[in-house]
Design a protein around this motif. Sequence first.
Motif, short mmCIF file in Angstrom:
data_model
loop_
_atom_site.label_atom_id
_atom_site.label_comp_id
_atom_site.label_asym_id
_atom_site.label_seq_id
_atom_site.Cartn_x
_atom_site.Cartn_y
_atom_site.Cartn_z
N GLN A 39 0.88 -1.04 -0.12
CA GLN A 39 -0.01 0.07 0.08
C GLN A 39 0.78 1.21 0.02
O GLN A 39 1.69 1.21 1.02
N ALA A 40 0.62 2.16 -1.04
CA ALA A 40 1.53 3.37 -1.25
C ALA A 40 0.51 4.33 -0.35
O ALA A 40 -0.73 4.38 -0.38
N ASP A 90 7.23 1.08 -7.28
CA ASP A 90 7.32 -0.25 -6.14
C ASP A 90 7.28 0.34 -4.72
O ASP A 90 7.12 -0.56 -3.86
N THR A 91 7.52 1.56 -4.58
CA THR A 91 7.74 2.32 -3.09
C THR A 91 6.26 2.22 -2.43
O THR A 91 5.29 2.52 -3.00
N ALA A 92 6.20 1.52 -1.32
CA ALA A 92 5.15 1.34 -0.67
C ALA A 92 5.38 0.51 0.78
O ALA A 92 6.65 0.02 0.92
N THR A 93 4.68 0.41 1.54
CA THR A 93 4.69 -0.59 2.69
C THR A 93 4.00 -1.86 2.33
O THR A 93 2.96 -2.05 1.61
N THR A 120 6.48 -3.81 6.39
CA THR A 120 7.90 -3.30 6.14
C THR A 120 7.84 -2.28 4.91
O THR A 120 7.40 -2.65 4.14
N GLN A 121 8.49 -1.47 5.01
CA GLN A 121 8.74 -0.18 4.06
C GLN A 121 9.73 -0.41 3.15
O GLN A 121 10.77 -0.73 3.33
N VAL A 122 9.20 -0.44 1.79
CA VAL A 122 10.18 -0.25 0.73
C VAL A 122 10.18 1.23 -0.17
O VAL A 122 9.10 1.60 -0.50
#
Length: 126
Positions: A39-40, A90-93, A120-122
């Motif tokens: 989820q972003a 792709d940035t999201a939890t 986990t955050q990416v």
Amino acid sequence: QMQLVESGGGLVQPGESLRLSCVASGFNLKDYAIGWFRQAPGKEREGISCFSSMNANIYYADSVKGRFTITRDNVKNAVYLQMSSLKPEDTATYYCAGDPVLYGSDCLHDRDYDLWGQGTQVTVSP
């Protein structure tokens, strides 16, 4: 107590790789459908990959197909998400989730999962 714990997130540059881990406790992960979701900010939660229950078939969202790989280690009671060729989008939890009965591609739908990790955050950024 049944629990899922994710780890492995971080900050990477576009094109790089990360491997996320989801470790289960209190139940045998191999008996469950296990899904990876993300989820972003400002966006709905998206199912990106999963193992269905029973036959453990694997499913991927089109957005990650060919770049992400889901695997499972029954000895370690863990599911992994290998992410390659990462993009800023792709940035999201990222979350893993578990449910004892989800067949087929239903495992990509978050509404039916009973058990969730904390996430986990990416972050993918130049």
